[in-house]
Design a protein around this motif. Structure first.
Motif, short mmCIF file in Angstrom:
data_model
loop_
_atom_site.label_atom_id
_atom_site.label_comp_id
_atom_site.label_asym_id
_atom_site.label_seq_id
_atom_site.Cartn_x
_atom_site.Cartn_y
_atom_site.Cartn_z
N LYS A 165 33.74 44.52 37.44
CA LYS A 165 34.36 43.21 37.66
C LYS A 165 34.92 43.13 39.07
O LYS A 165 35.08 44.16 39.75
CB LYS A 165 35.45 42.94 36.63
N LEU A 166 35.22 41.92 39.53
CA LEU A 166 35.67 41.69 40.90
C LEU A 166 37.18 41.82 41.02
O LEU A 166 37.93 41.32 40.18
CB LEU A 166 35.25 40.30 41.37
N SER A 167 37.62 42.42 42.11
CA SER A 167 39.06 42.55 42.36
C SER A 167 39.69 41.22 42.75
O SER A 167 40.91 41.06 42.68
CB SER A 167 39.31 43.56 43.49
N SER A 168 38.88 40.27 43.17
CA SER A 168 39.41 38.97 43.61
C SER A 168 39.65 38.00 42.46
O SER A 168 40.25 36.95 42.64
CB SER A 168 38.44 38.33 44.60
N VAL A 169 39.21 38.37 41.25
CA VAL A 169 39.37 37.48 40.09
C VAL A 169 40.70 37.78 39.41
O VAL A 169 40.99 38.93 39.08
CB VAL A 169 38.20 37.68 39.10
N LYS A 170 41.49 36.75 39.19
CA LYS A 170 42.78 36.93 38.53
C LYS A 170 42.58 37.36 37.08
O LYS A 170 41.71 36.85 36.38
CB LYS A 170 43.59 35.63 38.56
N LEU A 171 43.41 38.30 36.65
CA LEU A 171 43.34 38.79 35.29
C LEU A 171 44.48 38.20 34.47
O LEU A 171 45.54 37.87 35.00
CB LEU A 171 43.45 40.33 35.28
N ASP A 172 44.25 38.11 33.16
CA ASP A 172 45.33 37.65 32.27
C ASP A 172 46.25 38.82 31.98
O ASP A 172 46.32 39.35 30.86
CB ASP A 172 44.74 37.09 30.96
N ASP A 173 46.93 39.25 33.00
CA ASP A 173 47.74 40.46 32.89
C ASP A 173 48.84 40.39 33.93
O ASP A 173 48.67 39.75 34.98
CB ASP A 173 46.84 41.70 33.12
#
Length: 557
Positions: free
Chosen positions: A288-296
């Motif tokens: 997965k991409l580091s630039s994508v916000k996670l629900d965390d």
């Protein structure tokens, strides 16, 4: 003539030293023939020390210039069908140029001066600065893991950089692709780290390049999954003679990949690139991409990965498509260096060279596993667990383990029953043994032995004990009359001899019974079957089936 008397009167060595002196003094015109001067422009003779650096760079730039018409022709007029990517600075188009060597596929990035928000003039100036910065770096820094420059166009208000074409596109498109195996991912990681190592230079390099935007989308993939770094629009060239902590008013880079210290303090160093490299390593591991916000609460992948690493739960984040492929030591080595890259302290982060070294170790573990694991006995892990020091085998390479199995034929390295088999009636054993020859030294005579002990204690002796064991090999009924002690408890009886010639031969035996007259009525515990090299060579009348192996299956009826 060079040694004409006109010249030798001035200098005995002729015209050469005379011309050299005039050249140094800038008076070369004084000795040029007047007829040549009349026919030639004076500036031809005006250089005093040769071409300067600026003129050489201009000549190099001129050789790379492409006309707008050429690029339009190659990209079919910047056709929408030819778009292969886009970013903040504009669109990239696939194109085909023709030359004497045939067609050449290229990628043309057309600068969009209107991209972004704000004053149009400011945006145009910023875009032009990016164009010049990237062009200068690509002209100066050439490496197998840095995108190659084909040419550029700067006319009619168009600014276009033409690159070599990346046949597989950018890395971000393959992060969650099952077909991109762990070994392939490791090779890509190594390519990226080597490219960054080149850009960062060495202690003797006069300048270093700080990329400033290492991301998965700025890694391009070519045939055979060769990876190259691209996206130099934000990059800076810094002299190594100065402290590299430069204050940057306008913090740039992609969030998630951007060094948090750079974001907070505005100080940019080579270690900022190392953080970004670590983020890309976790992209590749986790799919997965580091630039994508996670629900965390940790928002972005690098910070979530750091938390899981501390809790020793990083395996929970590994991309499912590759999780079962990864050799444990390969994972540990990779995870450790990736974590060090994103360490909160700059001074604790490794250099790009140190990252390359550890990634190569990780790949070495993985390749060793993939090549040699299939060659090991299927239950080699159980065999190791039964050894006296199983922990010593936890970090050993599989090739070395294979050589141990092949070289050693002692019984603690053979395959055994999952649990010891207890036979209460020794007059009716009916143990079918099936064993395949492998992992033994070639051209050595081996004996095949069954290992057993009686329920009642027997006195250990260095001398063979007399028994009568009935067994079958195929349709042939055989007897074994002597057993030797393996240790103070276990005994072994030779069933067969063979010369190992590395053939795929399977031996099958049916152990029928012990004669109770010699053995009594005590129960027998059968541990397994193993091999042992014999000192004496067999003669032809021994009728050996030549082969070797350490694995067997046992069926009790």
């Amino acid at each position: 003539m060079a040694y004409d008397s006109v010249y030798t009167k001035v200098n005995a060595k002729g015209i050469a030293p005379i011309a050299r002196d005039h050249y140094k003094n800038g008076t070369i015109l004084e000795i040029v023939d007047h007829k040549i001067k009349e026919e030639t422009d004076e500036h031809v003779f005006s250089l005093s020390k040769g071409p300067d650096k600026e003129s050489l760079e201009e000549n190099r730039k001129d050789s790379l210039k492409l006309s707008l018409e050429e690029i339009k022709l190659a990209t079919k007029g910047f056709s929408q069908d030819n778009i292969i990517g886009h970013g903040d600075s504009g669109y990239a188009y696939k194109g085909t140029t023709n030359n004497t060597h045939g067609d050449n596929i290229i990628a043309a990035k057309r600068l969009d001066k209107k991209s972004g928000q704000g004053d149009a003039e400011v945006l145009a100036e910023r875009a032009a600065a990016k164009f010049i910065a990237e062009l200068d770096i690509l002209m100066e820094y050439k490496h197998l893991n840095v995108i190659g420059l084909v040419g550029y166009c700067d006319e009619e208000d168009e600014k276009i950089i033409v690159y070599e074409y990346a046949s597989r596109g950018s890395l971000d498109k393959y992060l969650s692709d099952d077909s991109l195996t762990w070994a392939m991912r490791l090779r890509i990681c190594i390519d990226i780290a080597i490219g960054l190592e080149f850009l960062h230079g060495t202690a003797s390099s006069p300048e270093v390049v700080i990329h400033r935007d290492i991301t998965s989308s700025n890694i391009l993939l070519f045939d055979y999954w060769k990876a190259k770094i691209t996206g130099f629009g934000l990059s800076l060239v810094c002299p190594t003679s100065q402290d590299l902590e430069y204050v940057i008013d306008n913090v740039s880079g992609t969030i998630g990949y951007r060094d948090p210290l750079y974001s907070q303090e505005g100080f940019l160093t080579k270690e900022s690139d190392i953080f970004s490299l670590g983020a890309v390593l976790f992209d590749i591991l986790c799919g997965k991409l580091s630039s994508v916000k996670l629900d965390d609460e940790y928002i972005y992948l690098p910070f979530l990965a750091k938390k899981h690493y501390h809790l020793e739960k990083l395996d929970e984040l590994v991309f499912e498509g590759i999780k079962e492929q990864i050799e444990p030591q390969s994972f540990v080595t990779f995870a450790k260096i990736a974590y060090q890259c994103i360490h909160h302290g700059r001074e604790r982060r490794p250099t790009a060279n140190e990252v390359v070294i550890q990634l190569k170790k990780s790949l070495e573990f993985q390749e060793d596993y993939e090549k040699w694991e299939p060659e090991l006995p299927k239950d080699y892990k159980e065999i190791i667990q039964k050894s006296k020091c199983p922990e010593m085998y936890s970090t050993i390479k599989k090739e070395d383990l294979y050589n141990i199995f092949r070289r050693e034929s002692s019984f603690n390295k053979t395959k055994w029953f999952g649990t010891m088999v207890e036979m209460l009636d020794i007059s009716d054993l009916n143990i079918e043994i099936k064993t395949k020859a492998q992992f033994l030294s070639p051209n050595v005579v081996y004996g095949v032995y069954i290992v057993f002990k009686f329920y009642d204690s027997r006195n250990f002796s260095s001398k063979p004990m007399y028994f009568n064991l009935n067994y079958r090999k195929g349709y042939e009924s055989l007897h074994a009359y002597f057993a030797t002690w393996r240790d103070e408890q276990w005994m072994m009886i030779e069933l067969y001899r063979f010369l190992n010639q590395n053939e795929d031969v399977i031996f099958e035996f049916l152990v029928e019974r012990f004669t109770s007259y010699y053995c009594g009525d005590a129960a027998v515990y059968v541990e397994g079957v193993g091999y042992q090299p014999l000192d004496a060579e067999l003669t032809p009348h021994d009728n050996t089936n030549q082969n070797s192996n350490m694995g067997f299956q046992c069926f009790v009826y």
